[in-house]
Motif scaffolding. Structure first.
Motif, PDB file in Angstrom:
ATOM      1  N   GLY A  36      38.264   1.516  67.379  1.00 21.81           N
ATOM      2  CA  GLY A  36      37.556   1.966  68.569  1.00 21.81           C
ATOM      3  C   GLY A  36      36.695   0.867  69.170  1.00 21.81           C
ATOM      4  O   GLY A  36      36.189  -0.013  68.464  1.00 21.81           O
ATOM      5  N   ASP A  63      36.406  -4.176  62.356  1.00 22.32           N
ATOM      6  CA  ASP A  63      37.786  -4.523  62.014  1.00 22.32           C
ATOM      7  C   ASP A  63      38.143  -5.877  62.616  1.00 22.32           C
ATOM      8  O   ASP A  63      38.715  -6.737  61.943  1.00 22.32           O
ATOM      9  CB  ASP A  63      38.730  -3.436  62.534  1.00 22.32           C
ATOM     10  CG  ASP A  63      40.175  -3.697  62.147  1.00 22.32           C
ATOM     11  OD1 ASP A  63      40.441  -3.848  60.940  1.00 22.32           O
ATOM     12  OD2 ASP A  63      41.042  -3.769  63.050  1.00 22.32           O
ATOM     13  N   HIS A  73      33.009   3.424  59.998  1.00 18.52           N
ATOM     14  CA  HIS A  73      31.895   3.772  60.886  1.00 18.52           C
ATOM     15  C   HIS A  73      31.267   2.470  61.375  1.00 18.52           C
ATOM     16  O   HIS A  73      31.610   1.386  60.903  1.00 18.52           O
ATOM     17  CB  HIS A  73      30.837   4.637  60.179  1.00 18.52           C
ATOM     18  CG  HIS A  73      30.083   3.937  59.097  1.00 18.52           C
ATOM     19  ND1 HIS A  73      30.485   3.945  57.779  1.00 18.52           N
ATOM     20  CD2 HIS A  73      28.953   3.176  59.122  1.00 18.52           C
ATOM     21  CE1 HIS A  73      29.643   3.251  57.041  1.00 18.52           C
ATOM     22  NE2 HIS A  73      28.707   2.763  57.833  1.00 18.52           N
ATOM     23  N   ASP A  89      36.335  -0.768  58.753  1.00 21.83           N
ATOM     24  CA  ASP A  89      35.817  -0.314  57.468  1.00 21.83           C
ATOM     25  C   ASP A  89      35.647  -1.478  56.502  1.00 21.83           C
ATOM     26  O   ASP A  89      35.878  -1.349  55.303  1.00 21.83           O
ATOM     27  CB  ASP A  89      36.722   0.763  56.869  1.00 21.83           C
ATOM     28  CG  ASP A  89      38.138   0.261  56.581  1.00 21.83           C
ATOM     29  OD1 ASP A  89      38.476  -0.867  57.007  1.00 21.83           O
ATOM     30  OD2 ASP A  89      38.904   0.986  55.922  1.00 21.83           O
ATOM     31  N   THR A 102      32.759   7.285  63.739  1.00 18.50           N
ATOM     32  CA  THR A 102      34.006   6.921  64.411  1.00 18.50           C
ATOM     33  C   THR A 102      35.125   7.894  64.044  1.00 18.50           C
ATOM     34  O   THR A 102      36.280   7.631  64.355  1.00 18.50           O
ATOM     35  CB  THR A 102      34.431   5.482  64.038  1.00 18.50           C
ATOM     36  OG1 THR A 102      34.668   5.407  62.625  1.00 18.50           O
ATOM     37  CG2 THR A 102      33.365   4.481  64.427  1.00 18.50           C
ATOM     38  N   TYR A 103      34.769   8.997  63.392  1.00 16.55           N
ATOM     39  CA  TYR A 103      35.722  10.044  63.022  1.00 16.55           C
ATOM     40  C   TYR A 103      36.885   9.503  62.197  1.00 16.55           C
ATOM     41  O   TYR A 103      38.028   9.928  62.348  1.00 16.55           O
ATOM     42  CB  TYR A 103      36.228  10.767  64.266  1.00 16.55           C
ATOM     43  CG  TYR A 103      35.145  11.552  64.965  1.00 16.55           C
ATOM     44  CD1 TYR A 103      34.742  12.806  64.504  1.00 16.55           C
ATOM     45  CD2 TYR A 103      34.487  11.018  66.084  1.00 16.55           C
ATOM     46  CE1 TYR A 103      33.731  13.513  65.135  1.00 16.55           C
ATOM     47  CE2 TYR A 103      33.472  11.731  66.718  1.00 16.55           C
ATOM     48  CZ  TYR A 103      33.100  12.976  66.235  1.00 16.55           C
ATOM     49  OH  TYR A 103      32.101  13.670  66.859  1.00 16.55           O
ATOM     50  N   GLY A 104      36.575   8.540  61.318  1.00 12.76           N
ATOM     51  CA  GLY A 104      37.582   8.011  60.412  1.00 12.76           C
ATOM     52  C   GLY A 104      38.591   7.087  61.047  1.00 12.76           C
ATOM     53  O   GLY A 104      39.536   6.648  60.379  1.00 12.76           O
ATOM     54  N   GLU A 105      38.404   6.766  62.320  1.00 14.72           N
ATOM     55  CA  GLU A 105      39.371   5.929  63.021  1.00 14.72           C
ATOM     56  C   GLU A 105      38.944   4.465  63.005  1.00 14.72           C
ATOM     57  O   GLU A 105      37.754   4.151  63.036  1.00 14.72           O
ATOM     58  CB  GLU A 105      39.534   6.399  64.465  1.00 14.72           C
ATOM     59  CG  GLU A 105      40.113   7.803  64.587  1.00 14.72           C
ATOM     60  CD  GLU A 105      40.275   8.242  66.035  1.00 14.72           C
ATOM     61  OE1 GLU A 105      39.862   7.452  66.926  1.00 14.72           O
ATOM     62  OE2 GLU A 105      40.795   9.341  66.262  1.00 14.72           O
ATOM     63  N   ILE A 106      39.919   3.588  62.979  1.00 11.96           N
ATOM     64  CA  ILE A 106      39.699   2.146  63.034  1.00 11.96           C
ATOM     65  C   ILE A 106      40.217   1.632  64.376  1.00 11.96           C
ATOM     66  O   ILE A 106      41.279   2.042  64.842  1.00 11.96           O
ATOM     67  CB  ILE A 106      40.412   1.432  61.874  1.00 11.96           C
ATOM     68  CG1 ILE A 106      39.773   1.843  60.535  1.00 11.96           C
ATOM     69  CG2 ILE A 106      40.368  -0.085  62.043  1.00 11.96           C
ATOM     70  CD1 ILE A 106      40.480   1.270  59.323  1.00 11.96           C
ATOM     71  N   ASN A 142      31.903   7.496  71.164  1.00 11.33           N
ATOM     72  CA  ASN A 142      31.508   8.802  70.613  1.00 11.33           C
ATOM     73  C   ASN A 142      30.018   8.996  70.813  1.00 11.33           C
ATOM     74  O   ASN A 142      29.205   8.801  69.905  1.00 11.33           O
ATOM     75  CB  ASN A 142      31.865   8.876  69.126  1.00 11.33           C
ATOM     76  CG  ASN A 142      33.340   8.629  68.888  1.00 11.33           C
ATOM     77  OD1 ASN A 142      34.193   9.240  69.519  1.00 11.33           O
ATOM     78  ND2 ASN A 142      33.647   7.714  67.975  1.00 11.33           N
ATOM     79  N   TYR A 178      35.746  -4.254  67.523  1.00  6.55           N
ATOM     80  CA  TYR A 178      36.431  -2.984  67.280  1.00  6.55           C
ATOM     81  C   TYR A 178      35.998  -2.436  65.923  1.00  6.55           C
ATOM     82  O   TYR A 178      35.917  -3.174  64.926  1.00  6.55           O
ATOM     83  CB  TYR A 178      37.943  -3.196  67.334  1.00  6.55           C
ATOM     84  CG  TYR A 178      38.362  -3.870  68.619  1.00  6.55           C
ATOM     85  CD1 TYR A 178      38.552  -3.133  69.781  1.00  6.55           C
ATOM     86  CD2 TYR A 178      38.497  -5.263  68.686  1.00  6.55           C
ATOM     87  CE1 TYR A 178      38.897  -3.757  70.980  1.00  6.55           C
ATOM     88  CE2 TYR A 178      38.841  -5.898  69.873  1.00  6.55           C
ATOM     89  CZ  TYR A 178      39.037  -5.138  71.011  1.00  6.55           C
ATOM     90  OH  TYR A 178      39.363  -5.761  72.196  1.00  6.55           O
TER      91      TYR A 178
END
Length: 226
Positions: free
Chosen positions: A56, A96, A149, A141, A50-54, A26, A138
Protein backbone atom coordinates in the motif's frame (compact mmCIF):
# COMPACT_ATOMS: atom_id res chain seq x y z
CA UNK A 1 -8.55 43.72 1.01
CA UNK A 2 -6.89 43.73 4.45
CA UNK A 3 -9.62 41.44 5.77
CA UNK A 4 -9.00 38.97 2.95
CA UNK A 5 -5.26 38.94 3.60
CA UNK A 6 -5.85 38.43 7.31
CA UNK A 7 -8.14 35.45 6.63
CA UNK A 8 -5.61 33.91 4.23
CA UNK A 9 -2.80 34.35 6.78
CA UNK A 10 -4.91 32.79 9.53
CA UNK A 11 -5.76 29.84 7.31
CA UNK A 12 -2.10 29.32 6.50
CA UNK A 13 -1.17 29.28 10.19
CA UNK A 14 -3.90 26.79 11.02
CA UNK A 15 -2.93 24.65 8.04
CA UNK A 16 0.74 24.52 8.96
CA UNK A 17 0.23 23.76 12.64
CA UNK A 18 -2.32 20.96 12.65
CA UNK A 19 -2.98 19.62 9.20
CA UNK A 20 -0.56 16.83 8.36
CA UNK A 21 -1.72 14.42 5.68
CA UNK A 22 -2.64 10.89 6.77
CA UNK A 23 0.30 8.64 5.73
CA UNK A 24 -1.77 5.72 4.34
CA UNK A 25 -4.98 5.17 2.41
CA UNK A 26 -6.65 3.62 5.50
CA UNK A 27 -7.66 6.84 7.22
CA UNK A 28 -8.27 6.98 10.98
CA UNK A 29 -7.37 3.33 11.59
CA UNK A 30 -4.69 2.44 14.17
CA UNK A 31 -3.56 -0.83 15.70
CA UNK A 32 -1.30 0.58 18.45
CA UNK A 33 -1.22 3.87 20.32
CA UNK A 34 1.65 6.11 21.36
CA UNK A 35 3.57 5.09 24.50
CA UNK A 36 1.98 1.68 24.95
CA UNK A 37 4.24 -0.54 27.10
CA UNK A 38 6.72 -2.86 25.44
CA UNK A 39 9.34 -5.13 26.95
CA UNK A 40 11.72 -2.77 28.78
CA UNK A 41 10.51 0.28 26.80
CA UNK A 42 7.53 2.25 25.59
CA UNK A 43 6.16 2.38 22.05
CA UNK A 44 7.57 5.64 20.66
CA UNK A 45 5.10 5.98 17.81
CA UNK A 46 1.79 4.72 16.49
CA UNK A 47 1.01 1.79 14.20
CA UNK A 48 -1.24 2.29 11.18
CA UNK A 49 -3.32 -0.68 10.05
CA UNK A 50 -2.75 -2.03 6.54
CA UNK A 51 -5.23 -4.91 6.92
CA UNK A 52 -2.50 -7.49 6.38
CA UNK A 53 -1.69 -6.20 2.91
CA UNK A 54 1.77 -5.45 1.55
CA UNK A 55 2.42 -2.74 -1.03
CA UNK A 56 0.00 0.00 0.00
CA UNK A 57 1.09 3.58 -0.71
CA UNK A 58 2.85 5.55 2.04
CA UNK A 59 2.63 9.33 1.65
CA UNK A 60 4.76 12.28 2.68
CA UNK A 61 2.56 13.98 5.28
CA UNK A 62 4.03 17.37 4.37
CA UNK A 63 6.87 18.83 2.32
CA UNK A 64 10.46 18.19 3.36
CA UNK A 65 13.58 16.15 2.62
CA UNK A 66 14.60 12.52 3.00
CA UNK A 67 17.54 12.72 5.42
CA UNK A 68 18.21 9.12 6.45
CA UNK A 69 17.73 5.59 5.16
CA UNK A 70 18.10 2.51 7.32
CA UNK A 71 17.73 -1.19 6.58
CA UNK A 72 18.16 -3.78 9.33
CA UNK A 73 17.04 -7.42 9.67
CA UNK A 74 15.15 -6.74 12.89
CA UNK A 75 13.49 -3.80 14.69
CA UNK A 76 12.44 -1.16 12.11
CA UNK A 77 13.36 -3.27 9.07
CA UNK A 78 13.33 -1.00 6.03
CA UNK A 79 12.94 2.58 7.27
CA UNK A 80 12.95 6.11 5.93
CA UNK A 81 13.37 9.39 7.80
CA UNK A 82 11.92 12.62 6.40
CA UNK A 83 12.62 16.03 7.93
CA UNK A 84 9.70 18.34 7.22
CA UNK A 85 10.05 22.03 6.46
CA UNK A 86 8.73 22.78 9.98
CA UNK A 87 11.69 20.87 11.50
CA UNK A 88 9.85 17.74 12.66
CA UNK A 89 11.35 14.38 11.71
CA UNK A 90 9.03 11.64 10.46
CA UNK A 91 9.94 7.94 10.65
CA UNK A 92 8.24 5.36 8.44
CA UNK A 93 9.31 1.77 9.11
CA UNK A 94 8.67 -1.89 8.13
CA UNK A 95 8.50 -0.80 4.48
CA UNK A 96 8.45 -3.32 1.65
CA UNK A 97 10.07 -0.89 -0.80
CA UNK A 98 10.95 2.76 -1.21
CA UNK A 99 9.66 4.70 -4.20
CA UNK A 100 11.79 4.20 -7.38
CA UNK A 101 13.98 7.30 -6.86
CA UNK A 102 14.73 6.47 -3.22
CA UNK A 103 15.11 2.76 -4.05
CA UNK A 104 17.81 3.65 -6.60
CA UNK A 105 19.72 5.54 -3.91
CA UNK A 106 19.25 2.59 -1.56
CA UNK A 107 20.76 0.25 -4.16
CA UNK A 108 23.79 2.55 -4.41
CA UNK A 109 24.16 2.54 -0.61
CA UNK A 110 24.02 -1.25 -0.45
CA UNK A 111 26.86 -1.34 -2.98
CA UNK A 112 28.77 1.33 -1.04
CA UNK A 113 28.48 -0.58 2.25
CA UNK A 114 28.81 -3.99 0.54
CA UNK A 115 25.89 -5.14 2.67
CA UNK A 116 22.14 -5.57 2.50
CA UNK A 117 21.92 -3.66 5.79
CA UNK A 118 23.07 -0.12 6.53
CA UNK A 119 22.21 3.05 8.45
CA UNK A 120 23.02 6.10 6.35
CA UNK A 121 22.54 9.81 7.01
CA UNK A 122 22.24 11.45 3.63
CA UNK A 123 24.69 14.17 2.64
CA UNK A 124 23.37 17.48 1.33
CA UNK A 125 23.92 16.27 -2.23
CA UNK A 126 22.04 13.03 -1.55
CA UNK A 127 18.96 14.46 0.20
CA UNK A 128 15.76 13.99 -1.78
CA UNK A 129 13.03 16.62 -1.75
CA UNK A 130 9.47 15.39 -1.24
CA UNK A 131 6.19 17.25 -1.53
CA UNK A 132 3.09 16.78 0.56
CA UNK A 133 1.20 13.79 -0.83
CA UNK A 134 4.15 12.23 -2.68
CA UNK A 135 4.38 8.44 -2.45
CA UNK A 136 7.66 7.80 -0.65
CA UNK A 137 7.35 4.04 -0.25
CA UNK A 138 5.14 1.01 0.15
CA UNK A 139 3.92 -0.73 3.30
CA UNK A 140 5.47 -4.06 4.21
CA UNK A 141 6.42 -6.45 6.97
CA UNK A 142 10.20 -6.06 7.24
CA UNK A 143 12.00 -6.09 10.59
CA UNK A 144 10.53 -7.27 13.89
CA UNK A 145 6.75 -7.19 13.76
CA UNK A 146 3.64 -9.35 14.04
CA UNK A 147 2.09 -8.76 10.63
CA UNK A 148 2.22 -6.01 7.98
CA UNK A 149 1.65 -2.48 9.25
CA UNK A 150 3.26 0.96 9.24
CA UNK A 151 5.15 1.99 12.36
CA UNK A 152 5.09 5.79 12.29
CA UNK A 153 6.81 8.35 14.50
CA UNK A 154 6.87 12.14 14.70
CA UNK A 155 9.98 13.53 16.38
CA UNK A 156 11.01 17.10 17.00
CA UNK A 157 14.16 18.57 15.46
CA UNK A 158 16.21 17.15 18.35
CA UNK A 159 14.86 13.64 17.76
CA UNK A 160 12.54 13.57 20.78
CA UNK A 161 9.33 11.59 20.14
CA UNK A 162 6.02 13.48 19.94
CA UNK A 163 2.57 11.97 20.40
CA UNK A 164 1.01 12.37 16.92
CA UNK A 165 -2.51 12.09 18.34
CA UNK A 166 -2.31 15.26 20.44
CA UNK A 167 -1.36 18.03 18.01
CA UNK A 168 -1.46 16.53 14.52
CA UNK A 169 -4.18 13.90 14.19
CA UNK A 170 -7.59 13.79 15.82
CA UNK A 171 -9.24 10.38 15.90
CA UNK A 172 -12.68 9.86 17.38
CA UNK A 173 -12.55 6.97 19.86
CA UNK A 174 -15.88 5.15 20.09
CA UNK A 175 -14.67 2.42 22.46
CA UNK A 176 -15.08 2.97 26.19
CA UNK A 177 -12.06 2.04 28.33
CA UNK A 178 -12.43 -0.85 30.76
CA UNK A 179 -10.41 -2.06 33.72
CA UNK A 180 -9.09 -5.62 33.95
CA UNK A 181 -6.99 -5.46 37.11
CA UNK A 182 -6.02 -3.12 39.90
CA UNK A 183 -2.57 -2.82 41.51
CA UNK A 184 -1.92 -2.00 45.17
CA UNK A 185 1.62 -0.66 45.61
CA UNK A 186 3.45 -0.22 48.95
CA UNK A 187 5.04 3.23 49.14
CA UNK A 188 7.70 2.65 51.80
CA UNK A 189 9.35 -0.05 53.93
CA UNK A 190 6.53 0.07 56.46
CA UNK A 191 3.85 -0.75 53.88
CA UNK A 192 2.35 -4.21 53.44
CA UNK A 193 -0.20 -5.54 50.95
CA UNK A 194 -1.76 -8.83 52.08
CA UNK A 195 1.33 -9.41 54.23
CA UNK A 196 3.80 -8.79 51.39
CA UNK A 197 6.12 -5.80 50.91
CA UNK A 198 5.62 -5.76 47.17
CA UNK A 199 2.92 -4.67 44.76
CA UNK A 200 -0.05 -7.00 44.29
CA UNK A 201 -2.39 -7.32 41.30
CA UNK A 202 -6.06 -8.22 41.66
CA UNK A 203 -8.61 -9.07 38.98
CA UNK A 204 -11.67 -6.84 38.79
CA UNK A 205 -15.25 -7.94 38.19
CA UNK A 206 -17.21 -5.58 35.96
CA UNK A 207 -20.74 -4.77 37.16
CA UNK A 208 -21.46 -2.06 34.56
CA UNK A 209 -19.62 0.68 32.65
CA UNK A 210 -19.14 2.66 35.85
CA UNK A 211 -18.72 0.02 38.57
CA UNK A 212 -16.13 -2.67 39.24
CA UNK A 213 -15.69 -4.80 42.37
CA UNK A 214 -13.07 -7.03 43.99
CA UNK A 215 -14.19 -10.51 44.96
CA UNK A 216 -12.06 -10.58 48.12
CA UNK A 217 -10.93 -8.39 51.02
CA UNK A 218 -7.47 -6.84 50.81
CA UNK A 219 -5.31 -6.22 53.87
CA UNK A 220 -3.16 -3.09 53.75
CA UNK A 221 -0.74 -1.67 56.31
CA UNK A 222 0.96 1.70 55.92
CA UNK A 223 0.96 4.00 52.92
CA UNK A 224 0.10 2.52 49.54
CA UNK A 225 -0.80 3.64 46.05
CA UNK A 226 -3.32 2.31 43.54
Amino acid sequence: MRKILYILLLNCLLYSNNNYLWPTDNKDVLTTNFCEPRHRRFHAGVDFRTYGEIGGNLYAIDSGQVIRLKIEPFKYGKAIYVQLDDGNIILYSHLDEFNPVIEKLSDDLRAQYNSSFYDHYLTENQKINVMRGDVIGYAGDTGSLSGPHLHFEIRDSENNPINPLIDYYKIKDNTNPYAKRIAFIPLDKNSWINGVQDYQLFDLVKINDYKYILDDTISTVGDFGI
